[in-house]
Design a protein around this motif. Structure first.
Motif, PDB file in Angstrom:
ATOM      1  N   VAL A 224       0.976  -1.222  -0.167  1.00  0.00           N
ATOM      2  CA  VAL A 224       0.070  -0.519   0.176  1.00  0.00           C
ATOM      3  C   VAL A 224       0.947   1.174   0.047  1.00  0.00           C
ATOM      4  N   ALA A 225       2.223   1.416   0.872  1.00  0.00           N
ATOM      5  CA  ALA A 225       2.956   2.234   0.685  1.00  0.00           C
ATOM      6  C   ALA A 225       3.233   2.466  -0.699  1.00  0.00           C
ATOM      7  N   LEU A 226       4.034   1.430  -0.856  1.00  0.00           N
ATOM      8  CA  LEU A 226       4.471   1.459  -2.451  1.00  0.00           C
ATOM      9  C   LEU A 226       3.581   1.823  -3.311  1.00  0.00           C
ATOM     10  N   TRP A 227       2.254   1.560  -3.241  1.00  0.00           N
ATOM     11  CA  TRP A 227       0.986   2.132  -4.376  1.00  0.00           C
ATOM     12  C   TRP A 227       0.885   3.992  -3.810  1.00  0.00           C
ATOM     13  N   LEU A 228       0.712   3.817  -3.098  1.00  0.00           N
ATOM     14  CA  LEU A 228       1.079   5.606  -2.606  1.00  0.00           C
ATOM     15  C   LEU A 228       1.622   5.952  -3.232  1.00  0.00           C
ATOM     16  N   GLY A 229       2.699   5.834  -3.393  1.00  0.00           N
ATOM     17  CA  GLY A 229       4.274   6.638  -3.094  1.00  0.00           C
ATOM     18  C   GLY A 229       4.446   6.865  -4.787  1.00  0.00           C
ATOM     19  N   GLU A 230       3.475   5.514  -5.654  1.00  0.00           N
ATOM     20  CA  GLU A 230       3.650   5.292  -6.879  1.00  0.00           C
ATOM     21  C   GLU A 230       2.536   6.348  -7.501  1.00  0.00           C
ATOM     22  N   ALA A 231       1.566   6.386  -7.069  1.00  0.00           N
ATOM     23  CA  ALA A 231       0.426   7.522  -6.898  1.00  0.00           C
ATOM     24  C   ALA A 231       1.024   8.887  -6.705  1.00  0.00           C
ATOM     25  N   GLY A 232       1.992   8.979  -5.859  1.00  0.00           N
ATOM     26  CA  GLY A 232       2.321  10.054  -5.836  1.00  0.00           C
ATOM     27  C   GLY A 232       3.246  10.887  -6.687  1.00  0.00           C
ATOM     28  N   ALA A 233       3.678  10.174  -7.452  1.00  0.00           N
ATOM     29  CA  ALA A 233       5.175  10.266  -8.135  1.00  0.00           C
ATOM     30  C   ALA A 233       5.050  10.327  -9.449  1.00  0.00           C
ATOM     31  N   SER A 234       5.876  11.818 -10.534  1.00  0.00           N
ATOM     32  CA  SER A 234       5.161  10.970 -11.936  1.00  0.00           C
ATOM     33  C   SER A 234       6.704  11.589 -12.265  1.00  0.00           C
ATOM     34  N   GLY A 235       7.086  11.114 -13.522  1.00  0.00           N
ATOM     35  CA  GLY A 235       8.053  11.977 -15.060  1.00  0.00           C
ATOM     36  C   GLY A 235       9.336  11.860 -13.851  1.00  0.00           C
ATOM     37  N   GLU A 236      10.080  12.733 -14.047  1.00  0.00           N
ATOM     38  CA  GLU A 236      11.310  12.593 -13.117  1.00  0.00           C
ATOM     39  C   GLU A 236      11.257  12.789 -11.356  1.00  0.00           C
ATOM     40  N   SER A 237      10.378  12.965 -10.886  1.00  0.00           N
ATOM     41  CA  SER A 237      10.215  13.235  -8.992  1.00  0.00           C
ATOM     42  C   SER A 237      10.133  11.868  -8.946  1.00  0.00           C
ATOM     43  N   ARG A 238       9.631  10.553  -9.625  1.00  0.00           N
ATOM     44  CA  ARG A 238       9.674   9.425  -9.154  1.00  0.00           C
ATOM     45  C   ARG A 238      11.255   9.066  -8.717  1.00  0.00           C
ATOM     46  N   LYS A 239      10.803   8.144  -7.074  1.00  0.00           N
ATOM     47  CA  LYS A 239      12.820   8.183  -5.870  1.00  0.00           C
ATOM     48  C   LYS A 239      12.461   6.176  -6.468  1.00  0.00           C
ATOM     49  N   PRO A 240      13.328   5.725  -6.660  1.00  0.00           N
ATOM     50  CA  PRO A 240      13.997   4.376  -6.328  1.00  0.00           C
ATOM     51  C   PRO A 240      12.736   3.848  -5.350  1.00  0.00           C
ATOM     52  N   MET A 241      12.316   2.712  -6.101  1.00  0.00           N
ATOM     53  CA  MET A 241      11.591   1.729  -5.474  1.00  0.00           C
ATOM     54  C   MET A 241      12.026   1.443  -3.831  1.00  0.00           C
ATOM     55  N   TRP A 242      12.530   1.120  -3.229  1.00  0.00           N
ATOM     56  CA  TRP A 242      13.162   1.463  -1.715  1.00  0.00           C
ATOM     57  C   TRP A 242      12.761   2.785  -0.873  1.00  0.00           C
ATOM     58  N   ARG A 243      12.784   3.697  -1.686  1.00  0.00           N
ATOM     59  CA  ARG A 243      12.198   4.865  -0.549  1.00  0.00           C
ATOM     60  C   ARG A 243      10.454   5.212  -1.289  1.00  0.00           C
TER      61      ARG A 243
ATOM     62  N   ILE B 290       8.830   3.155  -0.853  1.00  0.00           N
ATOM     63  CA  ILE B 290       8.106   2.368   0.248  1.00  0.00           C
ATOM     64  C   ILE B 290       7.698   3.117   1.586  1.00  0.00           C
ATOM     65  N   SER B 291       8.801   3.888   2.209  1.00  0.00           N
ATOM     66  CA  SER B 291       8.047   3.912   3.334  1.00  0.00           C
ATOM     67  C   SER B 291       7.340   3.415   4.454  1.00  0.00           C
ATOM     68  N   MET B 292       8.437   2.247   4.702  1.00  0.00           N
ATOM     69  CA  MET B 292       7.196   1.231   5.497  1.00  0.00           C
ATOM     70  C   MET B 292       7.649   2.484   6.932  1.00  0.00           C
ATOM     71  N   PRO B 293       6.960   2.010   7.729  1.00  0.00           N
ATOM     72  CA  PRO B 293       6.443   2.165   9.644  1.00  0.00           C
ATOM     73  C   PRO B 293       7.473   1.842  10.005  1.00  0.00           C
ATOM     74  N   TRP B 294       8.274   1.848  10.975  1.00  0.00           N
ATOM     75  CA  TRP B 294       8.947   1.743  11.907  1.00  0.00           C
ATOM     76  C   TRP B 294       8.774   0.889  12.396  1.00  0.00           C
ATOM     77  N   PHE B 295       6.857   0.074  13.553  1.00  0.00           N
ATOM     78  CA  PHE B 295       6.320  -0.574  14.021  1.00  0.00           C
ATOM     79  C   PHE B 295       6.388  -1.942  12.906  1.00  0.00           C
ATOM     80  N   ILE B 296       6.038  -1.704  11.743  1.00  0.00           N
ATOM     81  CA  ILE B 296       5.961  -2.073  10.368  1.00  0.00           C
ATOM     82  C   ILE B 296       7.334  -3.592  10.493  1.00  0.00           C
ATOM     83  N   ILE B 297       7.750  -2.762  10.793  1.00  0.00           N
ATOM     84  CA  ILE B 297       9.230  -3.018  10.425  1.00  0.00           C
ATOM     85  C   ILE B 297      10.129  -4.301  11.015  1.00  0.00           C
ATOM     86  N   ALA B 298       9.599  -3.152  12.890  1.00  0.00           N
ATOM     87  CA  ALA B 298       9.675  -4.374  14.065  1.00  0.00           C
ATOM     88  C   ALA B 298       8.485  -5.284  13.516  1.00  0.00           C
ATOM     89  N   PHE B 299       7.128  -4.860  13.469  1.00  0.00           N
ATOM     90  CA  PHE B 299       6.615  -6.363  13.229  1.00  0.00           C
ATOM     91  C   PHE B 299       7.175  -7.710  12.787  1.00  0.00           C
TER      92      PHE B 299
END
Length: 360
Positions: free
Chosen positions: A256-275, A277-286
């Motif tokens: 979902v975070a990746l999809w939201l990042g895709e929806a908010g990015a366009s053209g040259e403003s796109r960031k690398p996929m890993w950036r 995703i913007s995973m919340p820290w608590f999901i990573i901890a989970f």
């Protein structure tokens, strides 16, 4: 920067005080236990009341916490309570989700088998799709559909809270989020009351009945309890299936975070996929706790106490969220925000019933 209030004499020409008040708001506030304590104590009392009612009258504690919190929403206007309620809604939620990782191991997921697991993915996809469709039909927008579909597909209120942390208030207002929480809690309670009876009426064996209940009831405790209401074998199956859904919380939030990042990015403003995703820290901890629990042998009391702590912290977070909600906005929203929850719940049950009867 100093936290000392500005000198009022410097604002002699500020006839109505707007500039002075703006300066006061701009000053950073030091958050101490003394500042947090009134709101935390209020939230604790409301949550304990919900637990007492749940124990004596058999209603889900999460649902009662939501209702009590909504009934006490006027207290959040008190300046002494806001900081503590916000702290509970944000931080207790995150810790509670992390502790859910103590309930899942990779071996449990692997023991399901690829056909039941593929069926589980299909059930979750159906819930997401139906939530999106229900949101579109009711004019709620795709973010409401993601929230309702994800909460139904994974683990109820805790999944809704995790997904909302990624979606954000700028995309979905808190009133619709709170109504979604209420709808998910109600749907899970109704599912607990009816799905085991349906499984027994249809004559499903323990494996199929446990799969049906574990794959379709929203809340973790209610899904497991619904399975054991049928039989011990069905309860064991429901536990494995439900915990597999919980384990998918982190991947779903990441997608979902990746999809939201895709929806908010366009053209040259796109960031690398890993950036993006913007995973919340608590999901990573989970996810990290799931891995630790998979490869490190822990006493049974750790998982048991972890589940109890997680449920209590999530209850505190849900109660605080409800108390911070504006009831007038909830009333204005009406019944439409419940439509995605209803469609996702019906689709989840229908697909789970198909998989349980045809593939299990």
């Amino acid at each position: 920067m100093s936290s000392k209030a500005p000198d009022p004499r410097l604002f002699a020409g500020d006839l109505f005080g707007e500039v002075y008040q703006a300066e006061l708001v701009a000053q950073p506030q030091r958050v101490t236990m003394g500042v947090l304590l009134p709101g935390l104590v209020t939230c604790l009392i409301a949550s304990l009341a919900a637990m007492w009612l749940a124990e004596h009258y058999g209603f889900p504690a999460i649902l009662l916490g939501l209702l009590i919190g909504l009934a006490l929403h006027f207290l959040s206007d008190h300046p002494a309570l806001g900081a503590g309620l916000d702290f509970a809604a944000r931080h207790f939620l995150r810790i509670g989700i992390v502790l859910l990782g103590l309930q899942v191991t990779l071996m449990q997921i692997g023991a399901i088998g690829w056909i039941p697991f593929a069926g589980l993915l299909a059930i979750m996809a159906a819930a997401f799709g139906a939530g999106m469709l229900g949101a579109k039909l009711s004019g709620q927008g795709r973010y409401a559909g993601i929230l309702a579909g994800g909460a139904t597909a994974i683990c109820g209120a805790s999944a809704a809270l995790a997904l909302y942390s990624v979606i954000g208030r700028d995309r979905l207002d808190q009133a619709r989020f709170t109504i979604t929480l209420v709808g998910v809690a109600l749907a899970s309670a109704l599912a607990l009351s009816t799905y085991p009876l349906i499984a027994e009426t249809l004559g499903l064996d323990a494996t199929a009945a446990g799969y049906l209940v574990g794959a379709s009831i929203h809340d973790v405790a209610q899904a497991i309890g619904g399975g054991y209401a049928i039989s011990d074998a069905a309860g064991a199956q429901a536990t494995i299936i439900k915990l597999a859904r919980v384990a998918l919380l982190a991947p779903v939030v990441a997608l979902v975070a990746l999809w939201l990042g895709e929806a908010g990015a366009s053209g040259e403003s796109r960031k690398p996929m890993w950036r993006r995703i913007s995973m919340p820290w608590f999901i990573i901890a989970f996810l990290a706790l799931v891995l630790v629990n998979s490869f490190v042998s822990m006493p049974g009391c750790v998982a048991e106490n972890g589940l109890a702590a997680s449920k209590f912290l999530l209850l505190l977070a849900v109660t605080a969220t409800a108390m911070r909600s504006r009831l007038s906005l909830l009333l204005e929203a009406g019944w439409r925000p419940l439509v995605p929850v209803i469609t996702a719940t019906l689709a989840s049950f229908a697909m789970a019933l198909f998989v349980a009867t045809m593939l299990i």
